[in-house]
Design an enzyme around this catalytic site. Structure first.
Site, PDB file in Angstrom:
ATOM      1  N   GLU A  36       0.853  -1.195   0.000  1.00  0.00           N
ATOM      2  CA  GLU A  36       0.000   0.000   0.000  1.00  0.00           C
ATOM      3  C   GLU A  36       0.882   1.235   0.000  1.00  0.00           C
ATOM      4  O   GLU A  36       1.768   1.363   0.834  1.00  0.00           O
ATOM      5  CB  GLU A  36      -0.931  -0.010   1.217  1.00  0.00           C
ATOM      6  N   GLY A  41      -5.799   0.610   4.592  1.00  0.00           N
ATOM      7  CA  GLY A  41      -7.231   0.315   4.555  1.00  0.00           C
ATOM      8  C   GLY A  41      -7.918   0.885   3.326  1.00  0.00           C
ATOM      9  O   GLY A  41      -9.127   0.726   3.155  1.00  0.00           O
ATOM     10  N   GLY A  42      -7.156   1.573   2.460  1.00  0.00           N
ATOM     11  CA  GLY A  42      -7.728   2.063   1.198  1.00  0.00           C
ATOM     12  C   GLY A  42      -8.459   3.385   1.343  1.00  0.00           C
ATOM     13  O   GLY A  42      -8.379   4.072   2.371  1.00  0.00           O
ATOM     14  N   CYS A  44     -11.814   4.183   1.371  1.00  0.00           N
ATOM     15  CA  CYS A  44     -13.049   4.325   2.148  1.00  0.00           C
ATOM     16  C   CYS A  44     -12.819   4.923   3.537  1.00  0.00           C
ATOM     17  O   CYS A  44     -13.412   5.950   3.876  1.00  0.00           O
ATOM     18  CB  CYS A  44     -13.788   2.980   2.188  1.00  0.00           C
ATOM     19  N   HIS A 446     -43.101   0.932  15.738  1.00  0.00           N
ATOM     20  CA  HIS A 446     -43.651   2.290  15.593  1.00  0.00           C
ATOM     21  C   HIS A 446     -42.958   3.212  16.583  1.00  0.00           C
ATOM     22  O   HIS A 446     -42.745   2.817  17.728  1.00  0.00           O
ATOM     23  CB  HIS A 446     -45.153   2.261  15.874  1.00  0.00           C
TER      24      HIS A 446
HETATM   25  C1  LIG Z   1     -15.769  11.207  -1.770  1.00  0.00           C
HETATM   26  C2  LIG Z   1     -16.186   9.781  -1.954  1.00  0.00           C
HETATM   27  C3  LIG Z   1     -17.225   9.278  -1.206  1.00  0.00           C
HETATM   28  C4  LIG Z   1     -17.623   7.969  -1.359  1.00  0.00           C
HETATM   29  N1  LIG Z   1     -18.668   7.518  -0.601  1.00  0.00           N
HETATM   30  C5  LIG Z   1     -19.066   6.251  -0.725  1.00  0.00           C
HETATM   31  C6  LIG Z   1     -20.114   5.750   0.096  1.00  0.00           C
HETATM   32  O1  LIG Z   1     -20.701   6.477   0.893  1.00  0.00           O
HETATM   33  N2  LIG Z   1     -20.458   4.450  -0.029  1.00  0.00           N
HETATM   34  C7  LIG Z   1     -19.824   3.611  -0.904  1.00  0.00           C
HETATM   35  O2  LIG Z   1     -20.165   2.446  -0.959  1.00  0.00           O
HETATM   36  N3  LIG Z   1     -18.839   4.065  -1.707  1.00  0.00           N
HETATM   37  C8  LIG Z   1     -18.429   5.349  -1.634  1.00  0.00           C
HETATM   38  N4  LIG Z   1     -17.393   5.801  -2.398  1.00  0.00           N
HETATM   39  C9  LIG Z   1     -16.723   4.858  -3.326  1.00  0.00           C
HETATM   40  C10 LIG Z   1     -15.759   3.970  -2.562  1.00  0.00           C
HETATM   41  O3  LIG Z   1     -14.861   4.776  -1.824  1.00  0.00           O
HETATM   42  C11 LIG Z   1     -14.963   3.022  -3.463  1.00  0.00           C
HETATM   43  O4  LIG Z   1     -15.805   2.440  -4.408  1.00  0.00           O
HETATM   44  C12 LIG Z   1     -14.391   1.957  -2.548  1.00  0.00           C
HETATM   45  O5  LIG Z   1     -13.464   2.548  -1.656  1.00  0.00           O
HETATM   46  C13 LIG Z   1     -13.748   0.797  -3.276  1.00  0.00           C
HETATM   47  O6  LIG Z   1     -12.474   1.117  -3.658  1.00  0.00           O
HETATM   48  P1  LIG Z   1     -11.420  -0.040  -3.877  1.00  0.00           P
HETATM   49  O7  LIG Z   1     -11.503  -0.995  -2.758  1.00  0.00           O
HETATM   50  O8  LIG Z   1     -11.538  -0.577  -5.234  1.00  0.00           O
HETATM   51  O9  LIG Z   1     -10.041   0.763  -3.825  1.00  0.00           O
HETATM   52  P2  LIG Z   1      -9.528   1.895  -2.859  1.00  0.00           P
HETATM   53  O10 LIG Z   1     -10.252   1.894  -1.570  1.00  0.00           O
HETATM   54  O11 LIG Z   1      -9.432   3.147  -3.636  1.00  0.00           O
HETATM   55  O12 LIG Z   1      -8.073   1.382  -2.505  1.00  0.00           O
HETATM   56  C14 LIG Z   1      -7.043   1.284  -3.431  1.00  0.00           C
HETATM   57  C15 LIG Z   1      -5.738   1.432  -2.683  1.00  0.00           C
HETATM   58  O13 LIG Z   1      -4.679   1.052  -3.548  1.00  0.00           O
HETATM   59  C16 LIG Z   1      -3.595   1.919  -3.323  1.00  0.00           C
HETATM   60  N5  LIG Z   1      -2.747   1.868  -4.503  1.00  0.00           N
HETATM   61  C17 LIG Z   1      -3.071   2.217  -5.765  1.00  0.00           C
HETATM   62  N6  LIG Z   1      -2.033   1.992  -6.589  1.00  0.00           N
HETATM   63  C18 LIG Z   1      -1.026   1.498  -5.833  1.00  0.00           C
HETATM   64  C19 LIG Z   1       0.297   1.076  -6.118  1.00  0.00           C
HETATM   65  N7  LIG Z   1       0.806   1.126  -7.343  1.00  0.00           N
HETATM   66  N8  LIG Z   1       1.056   0.617  -5.102  1.00  0.00           N
HETATM   67  C20 LIG Z   1       0.557   0.563  -3.844  1.00  0.00           C
HETATM   68  N9  LIG Z   1      -0.685   0.941  -3.517  1.00  0.00           N
HETATM   69  C21 LIG Z   1      -1.478   1.400  -4.504  1.00  0.00           C
HETATM   70  C22 LIG Z   1      -4.242   3.259  -3.051  1.00  0.00           C
HETATM   71  O14 LIG Z   1      -3.388   4.105  -2.319  1.00  0.00           O
HETATM   72  C23 LIG Z   1      -5.476   2.854  -2.252  1.00  0.00           C
HETATM   73  O15 LIG Z   1      -5.241   2.883  -0.867  1.00  0.00           O
HETATM   74  C24 LIG Z   1     -16.966   7.116  -2.279  1.00  0.00           C
HETATM   75  C25 LIG Z   1     -15.903   7.607  -3.043  1.00  0.00           C
HETATM   76  C26 LIG Z   1     -15.525   8.924  -2.896  1.00  0.00           C
HETATM   77  C27 LIG Z   1     -14.394   9.447  -3.724  1.00  0.00           C
END
Ligand SMILES: Cc1cc2nc3c(=O)[nH]c(=O)nc-3n(C[C@H](O)[C@H](O)[C@H](O)COP(=O)(O)OP(=O)(O)OC[C@H]3O[C@@H](n4cnc5c(N)ncnc54)[C@H](O)[C@@H]3O)c2cc1C
Length: 468
Positions: A36, A41-42, A44, A446
């Site tokens: 990462e 934790g990405g 979210c 309710h």
């Molecule tokens: C403002 C906002 C609000 C949102 N609200 C909601 C909501 O309320 N409910 C909902 O269901 N969804 C919501 N979403 C969408 C949701 O955040 C994403 O669909 C969800 O996080 C799934 O993402 P993912 O698991 O595919 O990847 P991500 O969670 O984006 O994780 C990908 C990770 O990979 C890492 N990474 C990328 N490339 C590399 C690399 N080359 N080397 C190492 N690490 C790397 C990144 O740093 C990141 O941490 C929202 C999105 C945004 C932008």
């Protein structure tokens, strides 16, 4: 090439599905490492769903303050302190990161902080965040690299240094006049929150209406909400060029049916879509193909074109929601355990966290019409759900589509308080194949919002030809 470190599983990116897979494999004794680059934790918990809902809740508190007399609470004076709003959000995020680190520790999954890219099949080189490199080879590799805010190729836009959701969540000031490019869920949620903190807000949207995939009554209700909160919405508006710098003064030149318009603001938020994080991953060296839109090519089992390499979440083109990425985790976990689980045909519920919320599961009316599916419609105003009167939040409606001849529930939309919670009840009924009469006849507590499902499903018209 140096000798790679061998792992059972290497996960690239700690997105939702990737992290759950890492924890699951590691806790079953598989040697697992997750790479990462920044966000444990990405997106979210760090920069997307949870921090945005945290800020939105602060904005809701601001709206309560604004109308406190309605609730019998007089106030002398009050003000928004955005650094306090941000501090609450940061505390939550810090806590979530701690929680994630605890999961890594407990499961035994290793976390390698750094940026990874393929250099050979199933082999990833990591430029470590604190210097140095590692070479990791997995018997299986999972790509969970997510997506990022799209910055459209509009003249002057990159130079204007627009805010993305990441910057907007870190503001310690209220923008004087925020211009929001894009009327999708990110733009709409931020628009309303910032307005409630006191910003003047203008939304510019290409389509003819907000949430164009929803039925027109849903769009109209949202337009009315935004008009009532004095958020300016320009639809059918194409941005041609941008001048100035966000945070100072910014001018957007756009065209709409009336010709050219110029809108000036202090800040610009780019919220026109998401770009998958797939172009710098060295995928071509690993035999992993991409679709023309940049998402990784996967089949219904989430297998990529390279053997033993899987892709999950936003980067694989799954609907961009955390709950869908979580389901991708279950799909891959079960397939790797010998199952045959696919993503096709799954229900994709969603909730737009405006206030009130807009949530839908299953078919909208326009989708049903496009697909030629005959339906019976039930619709009630939220004011008839008595819980809304206790809250002074009577705006909105619930509607349900029921199959014209069977009693199957086809779809459900709610625009009102806790809509995102109420759809869960209907979703369960849909996935369990329950007839609508089960919702009509259930005893719900309710006064709750879910109680509204009784009158809603009681108003479903009788099927043609059915005995009364
Ligand atoms: C403002 C906002 C609000 C949102 N609200 C909601 C909501 O309320 N409910 C909902 O269901 N969804 C919501 N979403 C969408 C949701 O955040 C994403 O669909 C969800 O996080 C799934 O993402 P993912 O698991 O595919 O990847 P991500 O969670 O984006 O994780 C990908 C990770 O990979 C890492 N990474 C990328 N490339 C590399 C690399 N080359 N080397 C190492 N690490 C790397 C990144 O740093 C990141 O941490 C929202 C999105 C945004 C932008």
């Amino acid at each position: 090439m140096a000798t790679p470190e061998e792992y059972d599983v290497v996960v690239l990116g700690s997105g939702e599905a990737g992290k759950y897979l890492a924890w699951d494999f590691a806790s079953k004794g598989q040697r697992t490492v997750m790479v990462e680059r920044r966000y444990v934790g990405g997106s979210c918990p760090n920069i997307a769903c949870l921090p945005s809902k945290n800020i939105i809740h602060s904005a809701k508190v601001a709206s309560y303050f604004r109308s406190s007399e309605e609730f019998g609470i007089t106030k002398d004076n009050w003000k928004i302190d955005m650094s306090g709003v941000r501090a609450r959000k940061r505390r939550m995020v810090d806590g979530l990161v701690e929680m994630h680190l605890g999961r890594f520790k407990a499961s035994g999954a290793e976390l390698a902080m750094g940026t990874g890219r393929f250099v050979a099949p199933r082999t990833i080189k990591v430029d470590l965040a604190n210097g140095g490199t590692r070479l990791l080879r997995g018997k299986r590799v999972i790509i969970s690299s997510g997506s990022r805010a799209t910055i459209d190729a509009i003249s002057g836009l990159p130079e204007a240094r627009p805010l993305t959701h990441i910057d907007a969540l870190e503001l310690d000031r209220v923008p004087e006049h925020l211009l929001v490019l894009g009327g999708g869920y990110v733009g709409l949620e931020f628009a309303q929150a910032m307005r409630r903190f006191g910003s003047r807000v203008t939304i510019l949207e290409r389509s003819s209406r907000l949430v164009p995939r929803e039925d027109t009554d849903v769009s109209e209700a949202l337009h009315q909400l935004f008009a009532d909160e004095r958020i300016a919405v320009h639809t059918l508006t194409t941005v041609e060029r941008v001048e100035g710098t966000s945070g100072e003064i910014v001018r957007v030149h756009a065209t709409n049916s009336g010709g050219e318009i110029v809108i000036e603001g202090t800040d610009l938020l780019a919220a026109t879509g998401r770009t998958p994080n797939t172009e710098d991953l060295g995928l071509e060296l690993a035999g992993v193909e991409r679709n023309p839109d940049g998402h990784i090519k996967v089949n219904g089992r989430l297998e990529t074109t390279a053997e033993n390499v899987w892709a999950v979440g936003d980067c694989a083109g799954s609907p961009h929601f955390t709950h869908i990425a979580f389901d991708d985790f279950r799909v891959v976990r079960d397939n790797l355990a010998g199952g045959d689980r696919v993503t096709t045909g799954r229900l994709v519920p969603f909730c737009l966290f405006t206030d009130p919320e807009l949530a839908r599961v299953g078919l909208s009316e326009s989708e049903a019409r496009t697909k030629g599916i005959a339906y019976r419609l039930a619709k009630i105003p939220m004011v008839t759900v008595l819980r809304t009167r206790t809250l002074s939040e009577t705006r909105g409606f619930m509607k349900a589509l029921v199959d014209a001849s069977s009693d199957r529930v086809l779809g459900f939309t709610a625009f009102g308080p806790s809509a995102g919670e109420v759809i869960a009840v209907v979703e369960l009924a849909i996935s369990a194949g329950l007839p609508y009469t089960a919702l009509r006849d259930s005893i719900f507590t309710h006064p709750t919002m879910a109680e509204g499902l009784n009158p809603l499903f009681s108003s479903v018209p009788t099927a043609k030809g059915a005995a009364n």
